[in-house]
Design an enzyme around this catalytic site. Structure first.
Site: not given
Ligand code: COS
Length: 385
Positions: A131, A364
């Site tokens: 995650s 995902e």
């Molecule tokens: N589209 C474009 N950019 C995005 C975005 C999106 N949907 N979501 C986040 N970002 C960008 C943010 O804007 C941020 O950019 P800046 O550094 O320029 O501000 C950067 O990405 C980091 O985002 P954030 O601070 O939200 O990152 P976190 O580390 O807090 O993580 C989560 C966010 C938890 C939402 C993310 O790690 C996640 O989706 N985890 C699950 C992963 C997953 O789905 N795994 C499944 C395996 S793949 S099958």
């Protein structure tokens, strides 16, 4: 560009017939052998299923998101293992290149993905980074005209069959979190790249996941997606936004199949001298499943339309993934309940679907990650206003 309505209806009809007449009868065999027959994969190639979302200029069918969602609703009628064969080429494996790739990267790889000549996998998750994807440790160190990759990716869908991987790796060891991550296209045949044994899973037999291990794998700098370091996490998130919508659609499709099975069984199975469907407690379960599947479908089609009109749908995609995958879990549970003892034994498809759909709430992005994404976006929007 959407297809003209007549061509699209023909495609939908062809997919529906292929799913119901060709794939459904093979479900038990695929589950038992843990493999989709090669001949079926050839037929999928001929139908163009590997290139559903890839633009026509690269040899795909070029469906927009609304059209893709409607096709995926049809694909949901059968075991999700079939969709997995080409699912990564349509979604998470190809979309990084589509969204952020250079023109050269697109013209090199997309035609081969669209035709199904090679399979693409998406390599984000690691043993210690699920995650919390931004904490990934796989490193990519610049060395002359190459990057040198080291690390392990885990639970990578289609890894045993992949010709290329979209790999998220840390190019900047001094920047922790998402900002130090870049995305690469890595070829399966690269020296130092190995794929582990495929994992034994609770369900979805026929779809394969495995570890991918990088030991001093040299990747040409031209394979850095978009040619810019530090953008890989954002690429992955954009890919997942689209993937989460696709997951919502597949969940609704499977719910429809389970509802169909439930209604038929409730109409045929007699207890206390009449079909069990005449009992109101069974009717309540059928009605709840129908209502929830309809809600899920409406959400998916609305989010897909917004995506096609250029809106940022990060929140809506998370809502769809969250609601629809949880919803199909409830629908599968009710289906087992309606089938009673027959729902628990392998002779009927219900217990298999019950196990298959459990994964949808996890990969995902888990339901809990979707909740976080939704709430964070709500709070950010409120703060910005
Ligand atoms: N589209 C474009 N950019 C995005 C975005 C999106 N949907 N979501 C986040 N970002 C960008 C943010 O804007 C941020 O950019 P800046 O550094 O320029 O501000 C950067 O990405 C980091 O985002 P954030 O601070 O939200 O990152 P976190 O580390 O807090 O993580 C989560 C966010 C938890 C939402 C993310 O790690 C996640 O989706 N985890 C699950 C992963 C997953 O789905 N795994 C499944 C395996 S793949 S099958």
């Amino acid at each position: 560009m959407p297809l003209d309505p007549e061509t699209f209806d023909q495609l939908l009809d062809t997919v529906r017939r292929f799913v119901r007449e060709r794939l459904v009868p093979l479900e038990s065999e695929v589950a038992e052998n843990d493999a989709v027959p090669p001949q079926v994969i050839d037929e999928m190639r001929e139908m163009g299923l590997f290139g559903l979302s890839i633009p026509e200029e690269f040899g795909g069918i070029g469906l927009n998101m609304s059209e893709e969602a409607r096709v995926v609703l049809e694909l949901g009628w059968t075991s999700p293992a079939f969709r997995s064969v080409f699912g990564t080429n349509v979604g998470i494996g190809s979309q990084g290149i589509m969204i952020d790739g250079s023109d050269e990267q697109k013209s090199t790889w997309l035609p081969r993905l669209a035709s199904g000549e090679i399979i693409a996998s998406f390599a984000l998750t690691e043993p210690e980074a699920g995650s919390d994807a931004g904490s990934l440790k796989t490193s990519a160190r610049r060395d002359g005209d190459d990057y040198v990759l080291n690390g392990t990716k885990r639970f990578i869908t289609n890894a045993p069959h992949a010709g290329i991987f979209t790999v998220m790796a840390r190019t900047d060891p001094d920047t922790p979190g998402a900002r130090g991550v870049s995305a690469f296209i890595v070829e399966r045949e690269s020296p130092g790249l190995s794929v582990g044994k495929h994992d034994k899973k609770m369900g979805q037999q026929g779809a394969h996941t495995a570890d991918v291990i990088f030991e001093d794998v040299r990747v040409p700098a031209t394979h850095l997606i978009g040619g810019v370091e530090g953008q890989g996490f954002k690429t992955a998130m954009k890919v997942l936004d689209r993937g989460r919508l696709h997951m919502g659609a597949i969940s609704v499709g499977i719910a429809e199949r389970l509802i169909d099975e439930s209604v038929r069984y409730a109409s045929e199975r007699q207890q206390f001298g009449k079909p069990i469907g005449e009992f109101q407690l069974v009717q309540a379960m059928l009605a709840d499943s129908r209502t929830e599947a309809y809600a899920g479908q409406s959400m998916v089609m609305d989010a897909a339309r917004r995506f096609d009109s250029g809106e940022n749908i990060a929140t809506e995609a998370a809502c769809c993934k969250y609601y629809c995958t949880e919803m199909v879990g409830r629908v599968a549970d009710r289906a087992v309940q309606i089938f009673g003892g027959a729902g628990y034994i392998a002779e009927y498809p219900i217990e298999r679907f019950y196990r298959d759909v459990r994964l949808l709430r996890i990969y995902e992005g888990t339901s809990q990650i979707q909740q976080i994404v939704i709430a964070r976006n709500m709070l950010r929007e409120a703060a910005a206003n």
